[in-house]
Structures are given as structure tokens and as C-alpha cells.
Enzyme design. Structure first.
Site, short mmCIF file in Angstrom:
data_model
loop_
_atom_site.label_atom_id
_atom_site.label_comp_id
_atom_site.label_asym_id
_atom_site.label_seq_id
_atom_site.Cartn_x
_atom_site.Cartn_y
_atom_site.Cartn_z
N GLU A 1 -3.62 2.25 -7.53
CA GLU A 1 -4.01 3.40 -6.73
C GLU A 1 -3.11 4.59 -7.09
O GLU A 1 -1.97 4.68 -6.60
CB GLU A 1 -3.84 3.09 -5.24
CG GLU A 1 -4.73 1.97 -4.78
CD GLU A 1 -5.01 2.06 -3.29
OE1 GLU A 1 -6.16 2.31 -2.93
OE2 GLU A 1 -4.08 1.91 -2.50
N HIS B 1 0.85 -1.19 0.00
CA HIS B 1 0.00 0.00 0.00
C HIS B 1 0.89 1.24 0.00
O HIS B 1 1.97 1.25 0.59
CB HIS B 1 -0.92 0.00 1.23
CG HIS B 1 -1.95 1.09 1.15
ND1 HIS B 1 -1.67 2.36 1.58
CD2 HIS B 1 -3.20 1.10 0.66
CE1 HIS B 1 -2.74 3.12 1.36
NE2 HIS B 1 -3.69 2.39 0.81
#
Ligand code: PEP
Length: 245
Positions: A160, A94
Site C-alpha cells: 500500500e 496497516h
């Protein structure tokens, strides 16, 4: 995981508590899950609730250290320990792990490998910063992320764009055109790696208002949702958007 279902992942980051998780999992029992595979990623102390939940759970990180299952790595949690709780997925790479903990593609690849070894599905996050985007490096960063982080079959990829994540100050939502171009590119690279069919999620400022439009774009198999996954009133409209596609 039925492949015709959209995958909706809720990343709680370092938020929530046991009561909030109970409310979320209890309320989810009343939600139509026939068209969505919902994966909730609460902080590590709460993943033990996986076995009592109507939806799948994911951890937000796992150790990439060898030998993988156990060892002298204070503070780390192995993929094997996560799997033992009944949790089926784990986020790796992430952008907040990359930003705050210096995780590189090589480290992320090690984590993904450890996850696969014990039967967890790694959800591998990739995406460019605003500086990289402004320098015209989006495709290069995304391609390197895929080639260097995805060890093989059995993974999920989450694109992302880091500049569009709501927690990033001034996060600007990406346009459907931006998203579509990136996902087409990602699908092409995965195909060239022999990994066609790997599910590709989009994440960054997804909410109940924009989910339906994003989820109908080509090469989008689901969404990774941050801020709007914490409260049922925000999260459920994203899940329900899938039923109306
Ligand atoms: C994230 O950080 O993974 C994310 C998708 O956040 P948000 O939905 O809040 O932009």
C-alpha cells in the site's frame, strides 16, 4: 483459499455498525464468489459475525505481546481470541497503525508471528510515505518491510503506497506502471527470502473503475480496499471485476 482466485479484502477501518454489516453479509449471499476470495475486516466488536457470513472475515489488528493467548494487556485482543470467533485473517502493520500508534516493522513482525501461531493468516501491510518516495527510498522501505515483517510461509503481503491511500489528504492514485514496478520488486524479494508464491495484494484507492486494470497486472493476487468496501454498491463492482478478468 484457492490460489487461482483473486483475494479481495475490505478494510472497514473504524467505520460501520451492526446494521451495515448485516446488510453487507446478506447482500454478499447474492454475489458470484466463485473467482474471488472475499475477506471482510470490520471493527473488532463485529468479527463475531464471521460464522454467519458467506465470506471470510479478518480482524484489523491483533496483539503482538508474548505469551500470545492471554495476559495483562488492557485493550489488546490476542490472535487466539480472534481465531476463536471463526475469523481466519488479520491485518497487521496497516499504515494507519504505523502512523497513529507508532507501529514499527519489529512490532508488526511480532503480531504476524502471533497470528501464524494460532492458524490465522496475517495480511502484512507495507508501503512507503510520500516523503520516502520523493527521497527515492521506495525500494529500500519496501524491502525492509518484507525482510523485517514477514516471518515465513503462510502470510499474505499487501503493498500500500501510503501516498495513494484515499484517506490521505490529496491521496494521488498510483499509475499502473508504479504498481507494476513495485509488485515485480516485491515478488523478487519474496523469492530471495524463499517465499515465492506468497500472495501479494495491492491497496490504495482501488475502486470498481480501476480494479480490473490493476488486477490484471503481473504479480497482483488481489486488492485491499478501504473506502470503497463500506457499501455494497461500491464494493461489489470490485468483486465483480474479478469475474471479467
Ligand atoms: C487502506 O487504507 O487500506 C486502503 C486501501 O484505503 P483506500 O482504498 O480507501 O485507499
Amino acid at each position: 483459499m484457492a490460489m487461482n482466485k483473486k483475494i479481495i479484502v475490505g478494510n472497514w477501518k473504524m467505520n460501520g455498525n451492526g446494521d451495515m454489516l448485516n446488510v453487507m453479509t446478506e447482500t454478499l449471499k447474492g454475489v458470484d464468489l466463485s473467482r474471488a476470495t472475499v475477506i471482510l475486516c470490520p471493527p473488532m466488536p463485529y468479527i463475531g459475525a464471521a460464522s454467519k457470513s458467506p465470506v471470510d472475515f479478518g480482524a484489523q489488528d491483533c496483539s503482538g505481546h508474548e505469551p500470545g493467548t492471554s495476559g495483562a494487556f488492557t485493550g489488546e485482543v490476542s490472535a487466539a481470541m480472534i481465531a476463536e470467533t471463526g475469523t481466519k485473517y488479520v491485518l497487521v502493520g496497516h499504515s494507519e497503525r504505523r502512523l497513529h500508534h507508532g507501529e514499527t516493522n519489529a512490532i508488526v513482525a511480532e503480531k504476524a508471528k502471533q497470528a501464524l501461531k494460532v492458524g490465522l493468516t496475517p495480511i502484512i501491510c507495507i508501503g512507503e510515505t510520500v516523503e520516502e518516495r520523493n527521497a527515492g527510498q521506495t525500494n529500500a522501505i519496501v524491502e525492509a518491510g518484507l525482510r523485517e515483517c514477514v516471518p515465513g510461509k503462510g502470510c499474505i503481503v499487501a503493498y500500500e503506497p501510503r501516498w495513494a491511500i484515499s484517506a490521505v489528504s490529496g491521496g494521488i492514485p498510483a499509475t499502473p506502471k508504479d504498481i507494476q514496478e513495485a509488485h515485480e520488486f516485491i515478488a523478487g524479494i519474496l523469492e530471495s527470502m524463499g517465499l515465492a508464491g506468497t500472495p501479494i495484494l495491492y491497496g490504495a484507492s482501488v475502486n470498481g473503475d480501476n480494479a480490473a486494470e490493476i488486477l490484471t497486472l503481473p504479480h497482483i493476487d488481489g486488492a485491499l480496499v478501504g473506502a470503497k468496501s463500506l457499501k455494497p454498491a461500491d464494493f461489489f463492482p470490485v468483486i465483480e471485476a474479478v469475474s471479467n478478468l
